[in-house]
Design a protein around this motif. Structure first.
Motif, PDB file in Angstrom:
ATOM      1  N   MET A   1       0.753  -1.186  -0.033  1.00  0.00           N
ATOM      2  CA  MET A   1      -0.061   0.039  -0.051  1.00  0.00           C
ATOM      3  C   MET A   1       0.663   1.366  -0.003  1.00  0.00           C
ATOM      4  O   MET A   1       1.920   1.385   0.797  1.00  0.00           O
ATOM      5  N   THR A   2       0.655   2.137  -0.935  1.00  0.00           N
ATOM      6  CA  THR A   2       1.352   3.470  -0.861  1.00  0.00           C
ATOM      7  C   THR A   2       1.026   4.217   0.458  1.00  0.00           C
ATOM      8  O   THR A   2      -0.155   4.571   0.718  1.00  0.00           O
ATOM      9  N   PRO A   3       1.849   4.838   0.882  1.00  0.00           N
ATOM     10  CA  PRO A   3       1.846   5.765   2.165  1.00  0.00           C
ATOM     11  C   PRO A   3       0.970   6.873   1.878  1.00  0.00           C
ATOM     12  O   PRO A   3       0.197   7.551   2.733  1.00  0.00           O
ATOM     13  N   TRP A   4       0.808   7.355   0.724  1.00  0.00           N
ATOM     14  CA  TRP A   4       0.032   8.480   0.465  1.00  0.00           C
ATOM     15  C   TRP A   4      -1.355   8.327   0.465  1.00  0.00           C
ATOM     16  O   TRP A   4      -2.028   9.207   0.578  1.00  0.00           O
ATOM     17  N   ILE A   5      -1.883   7.110   0.638  1.00  0.00           N
ATOM     18  CA  ILE A   5      -3.465   7.041   1.077  1.00  0.00           C
ATOM     19  C   ILE A   5      -3.758   7.315   2.443  1.00  0.00           C
ATOM     20  O   ILE A   5      -4.672   7.895   2.823  1.00  0.00           O
ATOM     21  N   ALA A   6      -2.821   7.140   3.269  1.00  0.00           N
ATOM     22  CA  ALA A   6      -2.932   7.389   4.729  1.00  0.00           C
ATOM     23  C   ALA A   6      -3.415   8.807   5.105  1.00  0.00           C
ATOM     24  O   ALA A   6      -4.378   8.856   5.776  1.00  0.00           O
ATOM     25  N   PRO A   7      -3.070   9.990   4.469  1.00  0.00           N
ATOM     26  CA  PRO A   7      -3.426  11.214   4.745  1.00  0.00           C
ATOM     27  C   PRO A   7      -4.860  11.442   4.254  1.00  0.00           C
ATOM     28  O   PRO A   7      -5.879  12.064   5.034  1.00  0.00           O
ATOM     29  N   PHE A   8      -5.493  10.787   3.176  1.00  0.00           N
ATOM     30  CA  PHE A   8      -6.768  11.005   2.658  1.00  0.00           C
ATOM     31  C   PHE A   8      -7.602  10.153   3.605  1.00  0.00           C
ATOM     32  O   PHE A   8      -8.725  10.420   3.931  1.00  0.00           O
ATOM     33  N   ILE A   9      -7.137   9.083   3.887  1.00  0.00           N
ATOM     34  CA  ILE A   9      -7.989   8.088   4.911  1.00  0.00           C
ATOM     35  C   ILE A   9      -8.117   8.603   6.435  1.00  0.00           C
ATOM     36  O   ILE A   9      -9.239   8.605   7.007  1.00  0.00           O
ATOM     37  N   LEU A  10      -6.831   9.123   6.905  1.00  0.00           N
ATOM     38  CA  LEU A  10      -7.167   9.858   8.016  1.00  0.00           C
ATOM     39  C   LEU A  10      -7.893  11.302   8.257  1.00  0.00           C
ATOM     40  O   LEU A  10      -8.590  11.504   9.310  1.00  0.00           O
ATOM     41  N   SER A  11      -7.904  11.913   6.996  1.00  0.00           N
ATOM     42  CA  SER A  11      -8.696  13.076   7.055  1.00  0.00           C
ATOM     43  C   SER A  11     -10.024  12.867   6.920  1.00  0.00           C
ATOM     44  O   SER A  11     -10.987  13.688   7.903  1.00  0.00           O
ATOM     45  N   PHE A  12     -10.720  11.849   6.461  1.00  0.00           N
ATOM     46  CA  PHE A  12     -11.964  11.382   6.404  1.00  0.00           C
ATOM     47  C   PHE A  12     -12.445  10.876   7.779  1.00  0.00           C
ATOM     48  O   PHE A  12     -13.447  11.446   8.515  1.00  0.00           O
ATOM     49  N   SER A  13     -11.412  10.207   8.376  1.00  0.00           N
ATOM     50  CA  SER A  13     -11.600   9.507   9.718  1.00  0.00           C
ATOM     51  C   SER A  13     -11.708  10.359  10.725  1.00  0.00           C
ATOM     52  O   SER A  13     -12.530  10.485  11.732  1.00  0.00           O
ATOM     53  N   LEU A 185      -0.008  12.518   6.958  1.00  0.00           N
ATOM     54  CA  LEU A 185       1.246  12.931   6.607  1.00  0.00           C
ATOM     55  C   LEU A 185       2.496  12.262   7.452  1.00  0.00           C
ATOM     56  O   LEU A 185       3.518  11.925   6.997  1.00  0.00           O
ATOM     57  N   GLY A 186       2.045  12.147   8.595  1.00  0.00           N
ATOM     58  CA  GLY A 186       3.014  11.333   9.632  1.00  0.00           C
ATOM     59  C   GLY A 186       3.547  10.143   9.377  1.00  0.00           C
ATOM     60  O   GLY A 186       4.583   9.724   9.195  1.00  0.00           O
ATOM     61  N   PHE A 187       2.519   9.375   8.789  1.00  0.00           N
ATOM     62  CA  PHE A 187       2.839   8.184   8.223  1.00  0.00           C
ATOM     63  C   PHE A 187       3.553   8.137   7.045  1.00  0.00           C
ATOM     64  O   PHE A 187       4.391   7.183   6.753  1.00  0.00           O
ATOM     65  N   VAL A 188       3.180   9.077   6.261  1.00  0.00           N
ATOM     66  CA  VAL A 188       4.095   9.233   4.654  1.00  0.00           C
ATOM     67  C   VAL A 188       5.477   9.375   5.002  1.00  0.00           C
ATOM     68  O   VAL A 188       6.328   8.832   4.517  1.00  0.00           O
ATOM     69  N   PHE A 189       5.817  10.351   5.861  1.00  0.00           N
ATOM     70  CA  PHE A 189       7.084  10.766   6.131  1.00  0.00           C
ATOM     71  C   PHE A 189       7.837   9.539   6.982  1.00  0.00           C
ATOM     72  O   PHE A 189       8.907   9.377   6.911  1.00  0.00           O
TER      73      PHE A 189
END
Length: 194
Positions: A1-13, A185-189
């Motif tokens: 899974m690409t880390p760039w999905i994390a900010p979108f998921i966490l923003s919705f959550s 973005l913390g997960f991405v970094f």
């Protein structure tokens, strides 16, 4: 899974589960915060699995790293989100006057009480910083601290937005979406820089 999905998921959550943004569609919710914690656990599990070097340095056996890491980050999320921030959010756009929210933060920002916007901005920044320290302690990911400290910036932008928004997106939800994205973005970094 690409880390760039994390900010979108966490923003919705952050907005629709933790913040209760779906209550307009489905009525009162009791599962919102637990759903947010489950999303946090899953994201942490996925990204700690791909980036387990940090936890091996503190002696966690490799086979347990995803579980231990995800649990620690979820605990950090729960502790970090527990103190409120509604007084600061309501004050940053002028809809309420400064009033107590988090005792230790209120004490620090007391000198700014004459300037409600700056009082609220400082309160949100410190509130975000606390959240970031909790997430960083659980994940051993220092990036959560500076990113979380941007809470004041993103709530100031979102709460003072004059843009016409669709019915399910008011300024408070916009702020929570932006701030959830920053937390993600913390997960991405973490994945990109280790």
């Amino acid at each position: 899974m690409t880390p760039w999905i994390a900010p979108f998921i966490l923003s919705f959550s952050n907005c629709y589960f933790r913040g209760g943004g779906l209550s307009e569609l489905i009525g009162p919710y009791t599962w919102g915060r637990p759903a947010h914690w489950i999303v946090t656990f899953i994201l942490s599990f996925l990204f700690i699995t791909t980036n387990h070097g940090m936890l091996t340095h503190v002696g966690v056996p490799v086979e347990f790293i995803p579980y231990v890491g995800a649990l620690l980050v979820t605990i950090g999320m729960i502790i970090g989100e527990t103190p409120g921030w509604g007084a600061y959010v309501g004050t940053i756009n002028g809809s309420t006057k400064p009033h107590p929210q988090v005792k230790w933060i209120d004490k620090i920002i007391q000198p700014l009480i004459k300037w409600p916007f700056w009082w609220a901005f400082a309160g949100l920044t410190l509130r975000g910083l606390f959240w970031g320290v909790c997430l960083a302690a659980g994940s051993l990911n220092i990036w959560f601290i500076p990113l979380s400290a941007l809470m004041g910036v993103f709530y100031a932008i979102g709460m003072n937005s004059k843009v016409a928004m669709p019915p399910l997106l008011d300024p408070w939800k916009l702020s929570e979406i932006m701030y959830g994205f920053i937390l993600g973005l913390g997960f991405v970094f973490q994945c990109a820089l280790v």
